[in-house]
Design a protein around this motif. Sequence first.
Motif, PDB file in Angstrom:
ATOM      1  N   UNK A 242       0.842  -1.195   0.000  1.00  0.00           N
ATOM      2  CA  UNK A 242       0.000   0.000   0.000  1.00  0.00           C
ATOM      3  C   UNK A 242       0.879   1.248   0.000  1.00  0.00           C
ATOM      4  N   UNK A 243       0.296   2.407  -0.326  1.00  0.00           N
ATOM      5  CA  UNK A 243       1.094   3.627  -0.451  1.00  0.00           C
ATOM      6  C   UNK A 243       1.713   4.089   0.872  1.00  0.00           C
ATOM      7  N   UNK A 244       1.157   3.639   2.010  1.00  0.00           N
ATOM      8  CA  UNK A 244       1.682   4.088   3.299  1.00  0.00           C
ATOM      9  C   UNK A 244       2.896   3.280   3.751  1.00  0.00           C
ATOM     10  N   UNK A 245       2.784   1.951   3.664  1.00  0.00           N
ATOM     11  CA  UNK A 245       3.852   1.087   4.175  1.00  0.00           C
ATOM     12  C   UNK A 245       4.803   0.598   3.100  1.00  0.00           C
ATOM     13  N   UNK A 246       4.481   0.849   1.833  1.00  0.00           N
ATOM     14  CA  UNK A 246       5.281   0.281   0.761  1.00  0.00           C
ATOM     15  C   UNK A 246       4.876  -1.169   0.550  1.00  0.00           C
ATOM     16  N   UNK A 247       5.838  -2.006   0.108  1.00  0.00           N
ATOM     17  CA  UNK A 247       5.515  -3.406  -0.142  1.00  0.00           C
ATOM     18  C   UNK A 247       6.301  -4.304   0.807  1.00  0.00           C
ATOM     19  N   UNK A 248       5.642  -5.336   1.301  1.00  0.00           N
ATOM     20  CA  UNK A 248       6.264  -6.333   2.175  1.00  0.00           C
ATOM     21  C   UNK A 248       7.538  -6.888   1.516  1.00  0.00           C
ATOM     22  N   UNK A 249       8.723  -6.684   2.138  1.00  0.00           N
ATOM     23  CA  UNK A 249       9.983  -7.093   1.491  1.00  0.00           C
ATOM     24  C   UNK A 249      10.433  -8.515   1.819  1.00  0.00           C
ATOM     25  N   UNK A 250       9.617  -9.283   2.546  1.00  0.00           N
ATOM     26  CA  UNK A 250      10.092 -10.604   2.983  1.00  0.00           C
ATOM     27  C   UNK A 250      10.255 -11.600   1.831  1.00  0.00           C
TER      28      UNK A 250
END
Length: 344
Positions: A242-250
């Motif tokens: 999402x625009x707030x947290x970015x993308x999950x990098x795991x």
Amino acid sequence: MKKHVGCLCQIIPPFIIDELKKAGVAIPTNTRTISREFRERRADQLALRSSQSALVTPPTKNADRFVYDSNTTQHQRLLLVRKEGGAATVDPIVNTVYENAGIIREYYKTAFNYLSVDNHGADLILNVHFGQNYANAFWDGDEMTFGDGDGEVFINLANALDVAGHELTHGVVQYTAGLTYQGQPGALNEHYADVFGSVIKQVSKKQTAATADWLIGDEIMGPSLQGQALRSMKAPGTAYDNPLMGKDPQPDHMNAIYKGTGDNGGVHINSGIPNKVFFLVATGIETDKAALLWFETLKTLKPTTNFKSFKTAILKQAKKLAVAKRVPADTETVVKESFLAVGL
Ligand SMILES: [Zn+2]
């Protein structure tokens, strides 16, 4: 007795805080400054304590719960608002964190005959309403602290059982394997905290490996982030976008392992790899058996254990527990296949 060298382990990793700041979200800007101050102050106290504990065996206590209200200040152990056996208070946050700590304590005692974080029944110190809109929760070496969140992006962090289970498990790791909070050992430290945060949530909700959502932190997401979570053990890398947290990098495979220096060498990133292994093993032999295997292995790990030596340790323990008929006979095969699936 291992040295009490703990981490300052926060549930919300630094890269999410950075993304939120970039997006202009009013998360308290001093979050990381607070962390640094704590780390320094706590390091002094822990150095003192570990030099003492080398000489004396700590007395066995009753793992009593003490809930303190920080009253939106940045002080811990400020106002004692509820202690073991005390009546419920008018503050639901105080009561929830008290109940959740009880559920976690009971889980470790029932499942593994392990008392509190140190197996010596250390008191459980819980601070709530820490700071103003403080959007994090952390274990800092000897107590747990929960902020209220900003109410928009993150809601009160003391409400979620998996968050409390995650933080308290950092204490358990500290007193058992003592995994260093850096690189692959640090990712294993984070992994163990996620494993037992998720397992305790599953036990409490009477779920199985098949019915659990395997999400971490889904209950602390505020109105602007509904439907998202901090991490997914079932599908690392898909918990949020999402625009707030970015993308999950795991990553969910060794071929995408993070090699940078951020986040203590990716402790909250590369934990996705062993997290996926645990999900696969739990799916194969059921969550309670996988949890037993993981806990028994934890007691044999070293502070510097990496992913490869972790696999060796789990396999060794799988064989041992299968002979004792405490896990299914095919556990070793399931474990091997699960590690292979993530490139280990
Ligand atoms: Zn953590």
